[in-house]
Write a protein that holds these residues in place. Structure first.
Motif, mmCIF file in Angstrom:
data_model
loop_
_atom_site.group_PDB
_atom_site.id
_atom_site.type_symbol
_atom_site.label_atom_id
_atom_site.label_comp_id
_atom_site.label_asym_id
_atom_site.label_seq_id
_atom_site.Cartn_x
_atom_site.Cartn_y
_atom_site.Cartn_z
ATOM 1 N N ASN A 77 40.563 35.532 42.082
ATOM 2 C CA ASN A 77 39.661 36.551 42.596
ATOM 3 C C ASN A 77 40.286 37.933 42.720
ATOM 4 O O ASN A 77 39.617 38.872 43.162
ATOM 5 C CB ASN A 77 39.116 36.108 43.958
ATOM 6 C CG ASN A 77 38.135 34.964 43.829
ATOM 7 O OD1 ASN A 77 37.043 35.137 43.286
ATOM 8 N ND2 ASN A 77 38.520 33.797 44.312
ATOM 9 N N ALA A 78 41.560 38.061 42.346
ATOM 10 C CA ALA A 78 42.209 39.366 42.414
ATOM 11 C C ALA A 78 41.724 40.279 41.290
ATOM 12 O O ALA A 78 41.526 39.835 40.157
ATOM 13 C CB ALA A 78 43.727 39.204 42.338
ATOM 14 N N ALA A 79 41.543 41.556 41.612
ATOM 15 C CA ALA A 79 41.206 42.535 40.584
ATOM 16 C C ALA A 79 42.391 42.774 39.661
ATOM 17 O O ALA A 79 42.218 43.009 38.456
ATOM 18 C CB ALA A 79 40.774 43.849 41.242
ATOM 19 N N SER A 80 43.612 42.688 40.224
ATOM 20 C CA SER A 80 44.836 42.925 39.445
ATOM 21 C C SER A 80 45.825 41.795 39.709
ATOM 22 O O SER A 80 46.829 41.983 40.422
ATOM 23 C CB SER A 80 45.462 44.271 39.813
ATOM 24 O OG SER A 80 44.567 45.337 39.577
ATOM 25 N N PRO A 81 45.573 40.613 39.169
ATOM 26 C CA PRO A 81 46.466 39.479 39.450
ATOM 27 C C PRO A 81 47.885 39.709 38.960
ATOM 28 O O PRO A 81 48.826 39.104 39.490
ATOM 29 C CB PRO A 81 45.800 38.311 38.716
ATOM 30 C CG PRO A 81 44.927 38.943 37.684
ATOM 31 C CD PRO A 81 44.461 40.231 38.284
ATOM 32 N N ASP A 82 48.072 40.588 37.981
ATOM 33 C CA ASP A 82 49.416 40.888 37.496
ATOM 34 C C ASP A 82 50.228 41.676 38.518
ATOM 35 O O ASP A 82 51.455 41.797 38.380
ATOM 36 C CB ASP A 82 49.343 41.662 36.179
ATOM 37 C CG ASP A 82 48.540 42.952 36.313
ATOM 38 O OD1 ASP A 82 47.442 42.915 36.915
ATOM 39 O OD2 ASP A 82 48.995 43.999 35.819
ATOM 40 N N LYS A 83 49.567 42.203 39.557
ATOM 41 C CA LYS A 83 50.256 42.954 40.599
ATOM 42 C C LYS A 83 50.352 42.178 41.910
ATOM 43 O O LYS A 83 50.730 42.729 42.941
ATOM 44 C CB LYS A 83 49.545 44.287 40.843
ATOM 45 C CG LYS A 83 49.616 45.248 39.656
ATOM 46 C CD LYS A 83 48.949 46.574 39.995
ATOM 47 C CE LYS A 83 49.031 47.541 38.812
ATOM 48 N NZ LYS A 83 48.386 48.837 39.129
ATOM 49 N N LEU A 84 50.026 40.900 41.862
ATOM 50 C CA LEU A 84 50.093 40.052 43.054
ATOM 51 C C LEU A 84 51.339 39.180 43.000
ATOM 52 O O LEU A 84 51.579 38.482 42.009
ATOM 53 C CB LEU A 84 48.844 39.170 43.141
ATOM 54 C CG LEU A 84 48.804 38.144 44.285
ATOM 55 C CD1 LEU A 84 48.889 38.827 45.645
ATOM 56 C CD2 LEU A 84 47.530 37.301 44.188
#
Length: 425
Positions: A77-84
């Protein structure tokens, strides 16, 4: 790792020790193995803070069967999973040298309608990190180093405060710090929305978002979020025999759906808060609060506010939390404490907690927990390195107590009008 290895032997050596001895020797262990790391990075971040909008999510997971699903939901559900990025302290029963046990399960009722309870043997716990990383849809996040895990045997677990301390050490320079529990659901684009909400706060960048999230049950439909957020505006001095009059925080009024910006609240919830990563430098997690299940929220709130951080309620709920009443029969860390020290039940953990909590009570200014009183009781060890984990210097403790309308002499929490009425930007 050296600390945990020595803690393992420490617990064996002190199986029959009394609570004050256990606390004294535990503090000595922390001083020997953890304090040098604390001193090396005092008042500075371990890594340069990246200005790329990345988020570090700190999770303390105690034998949590929902850890893997929590990770899936967060990334999905993250908009930017690459930044999580995630730092998880996985405290599991691995079945090494011990037989894994359930929590206290309700098996029925007796003839008087009282619950019949039982603790049973069970298989080793599921590894939520492996569940997540073995899922082809999410393997790439593990391969890219976005999942950092510290594994701790259940026998070495001593409560959420210690787990959160270790989880904070897995931070790697991300822009934002999010602390949460390991049994959550996430609304679509939760990461973008929380970041925007923090920036909308008047005190940003020294703004902390915090709330008690709404609950969910397994089997619920996908979480959408968007309900009005709770406001942490009330407190009470506990009357429970096992909580030693510690201050417990709770919710208050709401602002409705049309607030133009986040407004300030009184307290931080340990189970969910979101802030810029400078928070870790200004309010470092305290390694000297073992075996505590309460007290961390009033300490965290006081320390953050006196270090110049203002606390805000997010206007909308973007995560949901599984609240876990005893009837669910899930394992509790205090049950493990009883087994480790050969004294089944929660009683010995309560004894240990009663001593550790004096550190928090001294911080807040309880009249029966002065430095002299601690010395008379033989508990002055709880003030070890207190100067680094007590109130800040930007605002005073007395100003905080006035700010949240706590009368520490009478042990009373008053109405906080500015919080309940959403009056402070």
């Amino acid at each position: 790792q050296r600390f945990l290895q020595n803690l393992h032997q420490f617990l064996k050596d002190h199986r029959d020790s009394k609570a004050p001895t256990v606390i004294n020797e535990y503090f000595a262990l922390v001083t020997k193995y953890l304090v040098p790391l604390e001193e090396a990075y005092r008042d500075k971040p371990v890594f340069p803070i990246r200005e790329d909008g990345s988020i570090f999510m700190s999770l303390g997971a105690y034998r949590d069967h929902l850890l893997g699903e929590t990770l899936r939901q967060a990334f999905k559900n993250a908009a930017s999973p690459d930044k999580l990025f995630v730092g998880a302290v996985v405290q599991n029963c691995f079945g090494i040298d011990v037989t894994c046990r359930t929590g206290v399960e309700v098996k029925g009722q007796d003839e008087h309608g009282r619950p019949i309870t039982k603790i049973s043997d069970r298989e080793p716990d599921v590894n939520g990190i492996e569940q997540f990383c073995d899922d082809p849809e999410y393997t790439k996040y593990c391969d890219s180093g976005q999942i950092r895990a510290l594994y701790v045997n259940e026998t070495e677990s001593n409560g959420p405060t210690t787990a959160r301390y270790f989880a904070s050490k897995l931070w790697g320079g991300e822009t934002y710090f999010l602390q949460a529990d390991a049994h959550l659901r996430f609304a679509p684009e939760w990461d973008r929305l929380y970041t925007e909400e923090a920036k909308a706060a008047k005190s940003y960048p020294k703004a902390v978002l915090s709330a008690y999230p709404p609950g969910f049950s397994e089997g619920d439909p996908p979480y959408k979020g968007g309900t009005v957020g709770t406001r942490l505006c009330t407190c009470a001095f506990s009357t429970s025999d096992v909580e030693h009059h510690i201050i417990r925080i709770n919710t208050g009024g709401t602002c409705g759906e049309n607030a133009n910006a986040p407004t300030q609240i009184a307290y931080i919830a340990a189970g969910f808060f979101f802030a810029r990563a400078e928070f870790l430098t200004d309010v470092p997690f305290d390694p000297f609060l073992p075996w505590c299940f309460m007290g961390e929220e009033i300490a965290l709130s006081l320390r953050a506010w006196t270090n110049g951080w203002d606390i805000y309620a997010p206007r909308k709920n973007l995560i949901a939390h599984q609240y876990r009443p005893g009837r669910m029969g899930l394992p509790k860390f205090w049950e493990n404490t009883g087994r480790v020290f050969g004294r089944p039940g929660p009683g010995f953990n309560t004894q240990l907690q009663s001593i550790s909590l004096k550190r928090v009570k001294y911080m807040v200014g309880y009249k029966d927990t002065t430095k002299e009183a601690l010395e008379d009781l033989g508990h002055s060890v709880v003030l070890t390195d207190f100067q680094h984990y007590g109130p800040g210097e930007t605002r005073t403790m007395d100003e905080f107590l006035e700010h949240v309308n706590i009368d520490i002499e009478k042990e009373q929490c008053g109405n906080i009008k500015w919080c309940n009425k959403c009056l402070m930007d």
